[in-house]
Write a protein that holds these residues in place. Structure first.
Motif, PDB file in Angstrom:
ATOM      1  N   ILE B  74     -20.264   3.607 -21.913  1.00 16.69           N
ATOM      2  CA  ILE B  74     -21.773   3.614 -21.798  1.00 16.69           C
ATOM      3  C   ILE B  74     -22.223   4.041 -23.396  1.00 16.69           C
ATOM      4  O   ILE B  74     -23.516   4.258 -23.859  1.00 16.69           O
ATOM      5  CB  ILE B  74     -23.116   3.808 -20.708  1.00 16.69           C
ATOM      6  CG1 ILE B  74     -23.573   3.566 -20.786  1.00 16.69           C
ATOM      7  CG2 ILE B  74     -22.255   4.996 -20.149  1.00 16.69           C
ATOM      8  CD1 ILE B  74     -24.516   2.032 -21.519  1.00 16.69           C
ATOM      9  N   GLU B  75     -21.987   5.469 -23.115  1.00 16.21           N
ATOM     10  CA  GLU B  75     -22.092   5.892 -25.021  1.00 16.21           C
ATOM     11  C   GLU B  75     -21.802   5.888 -25.946  1.00 16.21           C
ATOM     12  O   GLU B  75     -21.493   6.359 -27.054  1.00 16.21           O
ATOM     13  CB  GLU B  75     -21.066   7.497 -24.402  1.00 16.21           C
ATOM     14  CG  GLU B  75     -21.293   8.336 -23.429  1.00 16.21           C
ATOM     15  CD  GLU B  75     -20.689   8.508 -22.477  1.00 16.21           C
ATOM     16  OE1 GLU B  75     -19.587   7.465 -21.592  1.00 16.21           O
ATOM     17  OE2 GLU B  75     -20.790   9.125 -21.535  1.00 16.21           O
ATOM     18  N   ALA B  78     -24.344   1.874 -27.522  1.00 13.50           N
ATOM     19  CA  ALA B  78     -26.026   2.153 -28.548  1.00 13.50           C
ATOM     20  C   ALA B  78     -25.444   2.582 -30.149  1.00 13.50           C
ATOM     21  O   ALA B  78     -23.917   3.086 -30.212  1.00 13.50           O
ATOM     22  CB  ALA B  78     -26.581   3.440 -28.168  1.00 13.50           C
ATOM     23  N   LEU B  83     -30.964   1.664 -30.175  1.00 15.55           N
ATOM     24  CA  LEU B  83     -30.446   1.014 -28.303  1.00 15.55           C
ATOM     25  C   LEU B  83     -29.718  -0.519 -28.538  1.00 15.55           C
ATOM     26  O   LEU B  83     -30.256  -0.950 -28.892  1.00 15.55           O
ATOM     27  CB  LEU B  83     -30.829   0.832 -27.509  1.00 15.55           C
ATOM     28  CG  LEU B  83     -31.629   2.748 -26.086  1.00 15.55           C
ATOM     29  CD1 LEU B  83     -33.298   2.043 -25.128  1.00 15.55           C
ATOM     30  CD2 LEU B  83     -30.747   3.513 -26.261  1.00 15.55           C
ATOM     31  N   GLN B  87     -29.382  -2.393 -23.219  1.00 15.52           N
ATOM     32  CA  GLN B  87     -30.306  -1.564 -22.464  1.00 15.52           C
ATOM     33  C   GLN B  87     -31.608  -1.859 -22.996  1.00 15.52           C
ATOM     34  O   GLN B  87     -32.558  -0.654 -22.188  1.00 15.52           O
ATOM     35  CB  GLN B  87     -29.600   0.347 -23.661  1.00 15.52           C
ATOM     36  CG  GLN B  87     -27.804   0.439 -23.161  1.00 15.52           C
ATOM     37  CD  GLN B  87     -27.182   1.243 -24.620  1.00 15.52           C
ATOM     38  OE1 GLN B  87     -27.581   1.158 -26.358  1.00 15.52           O
ATOM     39  NE2 GLN B  87     -26.752   2.563 -23.948  1.00 15.52           N
ATOM     40  N   PRO B 103     -25.634   2.921 -16.182  1.00 22.41           N
ATOM     41  CA  PRO B 103     -24.402   2.709 -16.652  1.00 22.41           C
ATOM     42  C   PRO B 103     -22.859   1.547 -16.636  1.00 22.41           C
ATOM     43  O   PRO B 103     -22.819   0.914 -17.606  1.00 22.41           O
ATOM     44  CB  PRO B 103     -23.338   4.175 -16.293  1.00 22.41           C
ATOM     45  CG  PRO B 103     -24.426   5.008 -16.848  1.00 22.41           C
ATOM     46  CD  PRO B 103     -25.373   3.975 -15.664  1.00 22.41           C
ATOM     47  N   VAL B 106     -25.314  -1.826 -17.085  1.00 18.98           N
ATOM     48  CA  VAL B 106     -25.018  -1.942 -19.246  1.00 18.98           C
ATOM     49  C   VAL B 106     -23.593  -2.777 -19.116  1.00 18.98           C
ATOM     50  O   VAL B 106     -23.088  -3.737 -19.285  1.00 18.98           O
ATOM     51  CB  VAL B 106     -25.428  -0.901 -19.186  1.00 18.98           C
ATOM     52  CG1 VAL B 106     -25.296  -1.493 -20.294  1.00 18.98           C
ATOM     53  CG2 VAL B 106     -26.718  -0.667 -18.811  1.00 18.98           C
TER      54      VAL B 106
END
Lengths: 789, 153, 266
Positions: B74-75, B78, B83, B87, B103, B106
């Motif tokens: 997830i990190e 973006a 985003l 997101q 997370p 997504v």
């Protein structure tokens, strides 16, 4: 100037969650931190004959191993609510030890804790702890727990009752009315045991600072101050001013993270012993075994009607499981949060509920989303729908006949129920009317009849619900046995530059307080929402608070903030009047500035704030600063209400239920952010649907759990569901400044009976008049088989 | 045991016990705590990441099995402060409440939309069957994924 | 949740993997996707001393057409099978079956070889390999064997595989008319009942999973088949039907009949 109340403002907390920057307890690492693993009972009931920790102590990476005998056995976690027996005898309150001493009383009860350098090594060593048990017979069903000769959970008493309790009118009077009633509808069922299942498992880190003689507890709790209070004053007897409890981001609670659990007290005890920080995070398997469960009532009910379908009396007897020990709020759930809602939305003149609350060889039962109120609503709404079928009255019609007439709580007084509480304001029929219109009730009945001709089983179910939330007036709950006040704290700190930090004693674990609270604060102060920040979850930042549960955050916590805002504006007016050289009476506040009435002379909120902190030219005798804290104790509970309608199709071959539509028309009072309220309703509704169709904790006769993982405990998934259709009416709460009632539990309370009523409606022409939850395909199929035989 | 892999575009090489789960490696060694663990039985999906472009449950993969692979967490979604459209869609549609399952949701959505850029509601719901959410009733998550498919076009 | 300690060896060839298996015997486990084994290891229900990873071995993850058969490599993931053009064209029932397994993430990682070797009584593939009369290709110290599906499953979590044998591929005859009917267990999404039906003119082959401790060919159904669904009555003839809290024996037997009927009529 832009205003914010009532608008679907996007959440300011979202970016950190969406980018993986949330700070959940298990995300935190401290220098020197070690890890705990618990050795848990494999039996529901057993004597502990011997514990040998030697191999574990000598295992790789192990710091130490503790059993009850090392000290933790002397401490226990408290119960926060006392419900005495009907005859006046004191509630039976066993010690709930941090580690089991001579006996284990539920599957998963902790017996020893291993602390090691890593989580993996702690687990490895925990397997080396040898415990010899002598297994004893167990009882898990609350009704069976009260049978003569049932195995005793606590040997100190002659039977398993923790207490018994009743509410409402005189039992004999209610029984007489039932005898004379034109029609009596009966219902017997189990409101089954549920596991709350927040997706984040519980997690704690305890850290003792030897130099300062202070403890910090990082905890996945819904109420950090309450945990600190219980930990210090009751569990361990350590000084409250030396303990900090921090709960940053919490991954859902639903009640299960209210309680003070043995693991968090044990970790605080252990960190001082070992002089290192120590972390424990539950596995899902441990969560099933140790998170407090919900519901678990065995119910027997009768509801009497006159020939027009008006309810004349309601009598219910229940056995409500407490589990092996009394959890924090446990005694309140099947009593004051349950029996007090037996009026429902109806004018029922005679009501009696009798509750027996036994100990059982299971994990404790406590509040789970709705907490006592879903159980009340389920019972009443099933009875009313069943009666409608039996009496040949339309299920919508029977509800309209029985509704309490509208009252706003201002011009008309609140409605005094037969079960202690007074409803604040209500206008019930419009939610049902609106919901019927949305589903096109008449049209559906035609479709249903057509479908039936083709062998398709469609059904519609109505549930009209009410709940008491916004918990709660302290004096009232104190009289009912609460051992704490249930006010809330709101602290508004205006910074010198006019920026505002609000500290709330409530806690957000998904509810969006950082956004919603900022909306009304910005509106009340007439400043941009960007200038408002909401802080919560750290006892070192926030003065005090009772936390978030019982749909109380906005109604109680929000109102506390409003009180502080009022104080800010009152003091600000004095400063403004001084600066504007006018009398306080001659100035008014609007859109972020004070203006001398009828002139264009004004001073902004920011300038007044600066003046408050740079008080060179300042009112004589007035203290500098613009910083207020308030305690708000509500005058009453709040009473949201609404109508839920489910439409289902039952597969005639397999018994599988498909939810086709779900409509929720709710009245939660004034709405700050409709996007967030709808989100609360969606989630609540789906938990209610989960109970109706899928969820159940099953213990076998030995107290072993058959549903201890997601392989066996069924929860709703995306493809089990349709979109939830929401609408609302607005009946403001008359007794709090925001007019808010609360939306957190609404969905769960209303949804369950709507779904079950719909399934019974689909099968009623076959002769089915009730099915035990959850309505699994097997149960629905069996119900169809039983009537066909 | 030596494990060499790429996470969010950066190369890493670490000595690990073979039993280290990929989820724990990401969280504990790389401090990428956006990947969450919510169950023991590969059901909840909170630990979902992309491994060589495909959504997988990192709690059910040993870090050593991921040797040589390209991981996105997830990190890594973006672009600086901007985003990813998925997101963004979750934010606009209130597709998250407590944020714990988010997370995983997504990352699964990324797989769904990669294979099916124009999914129907039912396809989205089916695609999310391996991810539990206890807060949203999935309503706004499904809307978010549908909206994301529009944003990505 | 974390497995007990083990040694991990990444095998680079089948010969090496088999040699390791022969050496470590019962203490060793083969892992490919790991989606049957690793969950059990995390719960410490399974604790091999040696884990032999065969995922990197070349030649085990292809799907090819050979002599009228579709040959699916043991390391093919469920997703790979579900989306394979060859499989969809020639053994559509297998693609359908693969699509019902687990979820997106599980299908991206779990393999057909792993699933078959694990032999969970509620797994999906067994019904389909039985109905298709697929051949399980295995390799061991004593060389290569081709095991007909009907001989492969020997009980709950047990198969005809020897300790030192590894599944290398599954060979499917082409199937023109087949379908897989699954009644999902609502929690695990495994099969309460899974029925694979392969029709060829007036004859039918039916494989059933989830009903008994081992998947089986519903020969009574096959014999009674008359072109309609009525033979479904025989779905559990002579079978010891399992019972759990989702489906007791009576209900499970009923579901088997319902699903077989759907399959025969499908």
């Amino acid at each position: 100037m832009e205003t914010y109340i009532g608008k679907p403002i996007k959440r300011r907390e979202d970016n950190r969650f969406l980018t993986g920057k949330g700070r959940y307890t298990d995300d935190i690492k401290l220098p020197g931190m070690c890890h705990a693993a618990f050795v848990r009972s494999p039996y529901a009931h057993a004597k502990i004959l011997r514990i040998n920790t030697e191999a574990a102590r000598n295992a790789e990476g192990v710091v130490t191993v503790f059993t009850a005998a090392d000290g933790p056995g002397d401490f226990g976690v408290p119960c926060g609510w006392q419900v005495n027996f009907k005859n006046g005898d004191t509630m039976r309150e066993p010690q709930h030890p941090l580690l089991a001493k001579d006996k284990v009383r539920h599957l998963g009860e902790p017996v020893a804790v291993v602390i090691a350098a890593t989580m993996a090594l702690a687990r490895d060593a925990a397997e080396l702890v040898e415990v010899d048990y002598e297994e004893l017979p167990a009882v898990t069903n609350p009704q069976e727990a009260m049978a003569a000769g049932a195995p005793l959970v606590h040997d100190a008493w002659e039977d398993n009752a923790a207490f018994d309790w009743c509410i409402g009118n005189d039992r004999a009077e209610v029984e007489a009315a039932l005898k004379d009633a034109y029609h009596v509808t009966e219902l017997e069922f189990v409101n089954q045991r549920l596991a709350p299942n927040a997706i984040e498992p519980r997690s704690y880190i305890a850290d003792y600072d030897v130099n300062a003689d202070k403890w910090t507890l990082y905890s996945s709790t819904q109420n950090p101050h309450l945990i600190r209070l219980l930990l210090c004053a009751f569990a361990l007897g350590i000084p409250e001013h030396k303990v900090r409890v921090v709960s940053y981001d919490v991954g859902g609670g639903f009640g299960s993270k209210i309680y003070h659990y043995t693991e968090e007290a044990l970790l605080i005890w252990a960190t001082k012993e070992i002089g290192r920080p120590v972390k424990w995070t539950a596995d899902r398997s441990e969560a099933f075994l140790t998170d407090a469960h919900g519901r678990d009532h065995v119910v027997k009910s009768k509801m009497g009607f006159d020939k027009d379908g008006k309810i004349v009396a309601h009598l219910t007897d229940e056995y409500c499981a407490m589990g092996a020990y009394l959890s924090t709020f446990a005694p309140a759930i099947p009593t004051y949060l349950h029996g007090t809602l037996f009026q429902g939305l109806y004018t029922t003149p005679l009501i009696h509920l009798n509750v027996v609350a036994p100990f059982t060889h299971t994990v404790p039962v406590d509040a789970y989303r709705g907490a006592g109120r879903p159980e009340a609503t389920y019972l009443i709404e099933r009875l009313v729908s069943k009666a409608a079928k039996e009496m040949g009255i339309d299920p919508a019609e029977i509800r309209f006949k029985n509704f309490i007439p509208a009252f706003d709580g201002v011009k008309q007084p609140g409605y005094q129920t037969q079960v202690a509480l007074q409803y604040d304001s209500g206008n019930y029929a419009p939610t049902l009317e609106k919901a019927l219109e949305i589903v096109d009730y008449k049209g559906f009945r035609q479709e249903q009849a057509e479908a039936r001709k083709q062998g398709k089983l469609l059904g519609i179910g109505i549930s009209t619900w009410i709940e008491g939330c916004g918990i709660a007036p302290s004096a009232v709950v104190g009289a009912l046995g609460a051992r704490a006040g249930l006010y809330e704290v709101g602290h508004v700190r205006v910074q010198p530059t006019g920026k505002v930090t609000v500290f709330t004693g409530t806690h957000s674990h998904g509810q969006g307080h950082e956004t919603v609270f900022a909306q009304f604060v910005a509106d009340r102060l007439g400043i941009p929402i960007e200038d408002v920040d909401i802080a919560h979850g750290d006892t070192n930042e926030v003065a005090f608070g009772m936390g978030t549960y019982g749909s109380r955050s906005l109604a109680v916590g929000g109102s506390a903030i409003v009180k502080s805002i009022d104080k800010v504006l009152e003091k600000g007016a004095k400063i403004a009047a001084h600066k504007l050289e006018a009398a306080v009476e001659d100035i008014e506040y609007a859109q972020g500035k004070w203006t001398v009435k009828g002139t264009d002379k004004s001073i902004s909120f920011g300038d007044v704030s600066l003046t408050a902190y740079v008080p060179h030219d300042y009112p004589e005798g007035l203290e500098p600063g613009l910083d207020f804290s308030s305690f708000y104790d509500p005058a009453n509970f709040t009473f949201p209400f609404g109508t839920h309608i489910a439409i289902v199709e039952v597969n005639a071959d397999t018994g599988k239920v498909t939810l086709k539509r779900f409509v929720a028309v709710d009245d939660v009072g004034n709405v700050m952010n409709p996007m967030i309220v709808d989100g609360q309703i969606h989630g609540g509704v789906v938990q209610g649907i989960g109970q109706a169709l899928l969820e159940e904790v099953v213990y076998d006769d030995h107290g072993q759990m058959l549903t201890g993982s997601y392989m066996d405990y069924a929860m709703p998934r995306a493809d089990d569901l349709p979109f939830i259709e929401t609408d609302r009416t607005v009946t403001p709460c008359p007794h709090n400044p925001l007019g808010a009632k609360g939306a957190g539990e609404a969905g769960t309370i209303g949804a369950t009976p709507a779904v079950v009523n719909a399934v019974v409606d689909a099968l009623h022409h076959l002769g089915v008049d009730d099915i035990q939850m959850p309505l699994t395909p097997q149960r629905v199929w069996a119900a169809m088989q039983n009537v066909q035989r | 045991m030596r494990v060499t892999l790429t996470v969010n575009g950066k190369p890493y090489s670490d000595d690990l016990e073979p039993r280290t789960l990929l989820a724990h490696y990401l969280r504990d060694t790389l401090n990428l705590t956006g990947t969450h663990v919510g169950c023991d039985t590969s059901n909840c999906g909170a630990c979902t990441i992309l491994m060589d472009g495909k959504a997988v449950k990192s709690c059910t993969i040993l870090a050593v099995q991921a040797d040589g692979s390209e991981i996105t967490t997830i990190e890594g979604m973006a672009n600086g402060g901007e985003l990813h459209p998925i997101q963004q869609a979750f934010k606009e549609n209130h597709g998250l409440q407590c944020g714990f399952c988010t997370p995983g949701m997504v990352m699964t959505a990324a797989d769904i939309l990669q294979n099916n850029p124009n999914p129907t509601e039912q396809e989205v719901r089916h695609g999310l069957e391996g991810n539990f959410c206890r807060c949203t009733g999935y309503h706004n998550i499904v809307k978010s994924v549908l909206h994301a498919s529009e944003l990505i076009k | 949740m974390i497995p007990a300690k083990f040694d991990y060896i990444k095998a680079t060839s089948l010969d090496q993997a088999i040699e390791l298996l022969a050496k470590h015997g019962f203490d060793a486990k083969v892992v490919a996707g790991g989606h049957s084994l690793i969950p059990a290891m995390k719960l410490r229900l399974n604790r091999p001393a040696v884990l032999i990873d065969i995922k990197g071995i070349e030649g085990l993850d292809g799907i090819t057409e050979e002599g009228g058969h579709i040959v699916v490599g043991a390391n093919c993931t469920h997703n790979q099978i579900a989306s394979s053009e060859l499989v969809n064209q020639h053994v559509g029932i297998l693609a359908t079956t693969a699509r019902t397994i687990g979820d997106v993430q599980v299908r991206n990682k779990g393999t057909i070889g792993g699933s078959l070797a694990h032999a969970d009584p509620a797994a999906d593939y067994p019904a389909t390999v039985l109905a298709c009369e697929a051949i399980i290709e295995v390799l061991g110290s004593n060389g290569q064997r081709s095991i007909p599906a009907v001989d492969f499953f020997t009980g709950m979590f047990t198969t005809a595989l020897e300790d030192d044998e590894i599944i290398t591929a599954v060979r499917f005859p082409k199937v023109a008319d087949g379908n897989y009917q699954k009644f999902y267990q609502s929690a695990s999404r495994f099969a309460v009942v899974g029925v694979a039906t392969v029709k060829n003119g007036s004859s039918v082959k039916v494989g059933i999973t989830g009903v008994s401790d081992s998947p089986y060919r519903a020969t009574a159904v096959e014999q009674a088949y008359d072109g309609t669904g009525s033979a479904a009555e025989h779905a559990v003839d002579g079978v010891d039907v399992m019972s759990d809290h989702f489906a007791n024996a009576e209900y499970r037997a009923h579901l088997a009949k319902v699903m077989v009927k759907k399959g025969l009529e499908g």
